[in-house]
Design a protein around this motif. Structure first.
Motif, PDB file in Angstrom:
ATOM      1  N   ASP A  75       0.708  -1.311   0.022  1.00  0.00           N
ATOM      2  CA  ASP A  75      -0.095  -0.058   0.017  1.00  0.00           C
ATOM      3  C   ASP A  75       0.838   1.432  -0.080  1.00  0.00           C
ATOM      4  O   ASP A  75       1.556   1.309   0.879  1.00  0.00           O
ATOM      5  N   THR A  76       0.682   1.941  -1.014  1.00  0.00           N
ATOM      6  CA  THR A  76       1.436   3.409  -1.336  1.00  0.00           C
ATOM      7  C   THR A  76       1.460   4.170  -0.096  1.00  0.00           C
ATOM      8  O   THR A  76       2.390   4.716   0.381  1.00  0.00           O
ATOM      9  N   ALA A  77       0.382   4.444   0.440  1.00  0.00           N
ATOM     10  CA  ALA A  77       0.000   5.489   1.442  1.00  0.00           C
ATOM     11  C   ALA A  77       0.676   5.203   2.748  1.00  0.00           C
ATOM     12  O   ALA A  77       1.182   5.771   3.405  1.00  0.00           O
ATOM     13  N   THR A  78       0.501   3.740   3.011  1.00  0.00           N
ATOM     14  CA  THR A  78       1.049   3.235   4.385  1.00  0.00           C
ATOM     15  C   THR A  78       2.799   3.236   4.177  1.00  0.00           C
ATOM     16  O   THR A  78       3.326   3.555   5.069  1.00  0.00           O
ATOM     17  N   ARG A  79       3.072   2.791   2.928  1.00  0.00           N
ATOM     18  CA  ARG A  79       4.583   2.914   2.826  1.00  0.00           C
ATOM     19  C   ARG A  79       5.317   4.344   3.096  1.00  0.00           C
ATOM     20  O   ARG A  79       6.454   4.581   3.486  1.00  0.00           O
ATOM     21  N   GLN A  80       4.601   5.379   2.438  1.00  0.00           N
ATOM     22  CA  GLN A  80       5.044   6.842   2.461  1.00  0.00           C
ATOM     23  C   GLN A  80       4.988   7.202   4.124  1.00  0.00           C
ATOM     24  O   GLN A  80       5.992   7.779   4.446  1.00  0.00           O
ATOM     25  N   LYS A  81       4.028   6.572   4.687  1.00  0.00           N
ATOM     26  CA  LYS A  81       4.110   6.972   6.158  1.00  0.00           C
ATOM     27  C   LYS A  81       5.196   6.325   6.871  1.00  0.00           C
ATOM     28  O   LYS A  81       6.018   6.809   7.946  1.00  0.00           O
ATOM     29  N   GLN A  82       5.584   5.070   6.524  1.00  0.00           N
ATOM     30  CA  GLN A  82       6.602   4.363   7.147  1.00  0.00           C
ATOM     31  C   GLN A  82       7.877   4.938   6.712  1.00  0.00           C
ATOM     32  O   GLN A  82       8.686   5.258   7.740  1.00  0.00           O
ATOM     33  N   VAL A  83       8.116   5.202   5.499  1.00  0.00           N
ATOM     34  CA  VAL A  83       9.305   5.901   5.252  1.00  0.00           C
ATOM     35  C   VAL A  83       9.474   7.440   5.749  1.00  0.00           C
ATOM     36  O   VAL A  83      10.638   7.947   6.204  1.00  0.00           O
ATOM     37  N   ASN A  84       8.299   8.181   5.888  1.00  0.00           N
ATOM     38  CA  ASN A  84       8.372   9.483   6.489  1.00  0.00           C
ATOM     39  C   ASN A  84       8.843   9.302   7.930  1.00  0.00           C
ATOM     40  O   ASN A  84       9.556  10.079   8.450  1.00  0.00           O
ATOM     41  N   ALA A  85       8.454   8.145   8.725  1.00  0.00           N
ATOM     42  CA  ALA A  85       8.517   8.125   9.998  1.00  0.00           C
ATOM     43  C   ALA A  85      10.363   7.671   9.988  1.00  0.00           C
ATOM     44  O   ALA A  85      10.962   7.950  11.256  1.00  0.00           O
ATOM     45  N   LEU A  86      10.859   6.978   9.178  1.00  0.00           N
ATOM     46  CA  LEU A  86      12.157   6.454   9.326  1.00  0.00           C
ATOM     47  C   LEU A  86      13.039   7.587   9.177  1.00  0.00           C
ATOM     48  O   LEU A  86      14.108   7.702   9.483  1.00  0.00           O
ATOM     49  N   ILE A  87      12.771   8.546   8.170  1.00  0.00           N
ATOM     50  CA  ILE A  87      13.502   9.668   7.715  1.00  0.00           C
ATOM     51  C   ILE A  87      13.317  11.043   8.803  1.00  0.00           C
ATOM     52  O   ILE A  87      14.067  11.963   8.485  1.00  0.00           O
ATOM     53  N   SER A  88      12.229  11.081   9.530  1.00  0.00           N
ATOM     54  CA  SER A  88      11.863  12.086  10.357  1.00  0.00           C
ATOM     55  C   SER A  88      13.076  12.604  11.314  1.00  0.00           C
ATOM     56  O   SER A  88      13.700  11.634  11.868  1.00  0.00           O
ATOM     57  N   GLY A  89      13.489  13.756  11.250  1.00  0.00           N
ATOM     58  CA  GLY A  89      14.637  14.443  12.284  1.00  0.00           C
ATOM     59  C   GLY A  89      15.865  14.396  11.220  1.00  0.00           C
ATOM     60  O   GLY A  89      16.969  14.803  11.823  1.00  0.00           O
TER      61      GLY A  89
END
Length: 114
Positions: A75-89
């Motif tokens: 799921d693209t939306a879920t993956r974008q949230k996961q990647v965003n959480a990973l790169i946050s900061g």
């Protein structure tokens, strides 16, 4: 020298306060094992810091799990949230997740988020 074996820096944690969210400035899309830790060092020398590198993922089980989940998520939306959480900061990212995943799904999501 393999930096992540001796890297004692503390990785940033995702923040829920969007006012203090770090802007992603650089995506170093080199393949793993192609001087990405040197690129990380150079970016940090230029004060583009912190820079996410696989060295900040390997020692943290929660980050490994997030990276693996993002790699396998369809799921693209879920993956974008996961990647965003990973790169946050982080101001920059090189090595995984910028490149190296099968099919390039994570690098596409970084492009969308950037």
């Amino acid at each position: 020298m393999v930096r992540f074996l001796t890297d004692k820096r503390i990785a940033p944690t995702p923040t829920s306060n969007t006012q203090h969210k770090q802007e992603l400035l650089v995506i170093g899309a080199g393949l793993p094992r192609t001087a990405t830790s040197s690129l990380q060092a150079a970016l940090e020398e230029l004060n583009i810091t912190p820079c996410l590198h696989m060295a900040q993922i390997i020692p943290h089980t929660s980050r490994q799990e997030l990276l693996i989940a993002a790699t396998h998520t369809t799921d693209t939306a879920t993956r974008q949230k996961q990647v965003n959480a990973l790169i946050s900061g982080y101001s920059a990212v090189c090595d995984m997740p910028a490149r190296g995943d099968v099919g390039g799904k994570l690098s596409r999501e970084l492009g969308v988020l950037f």
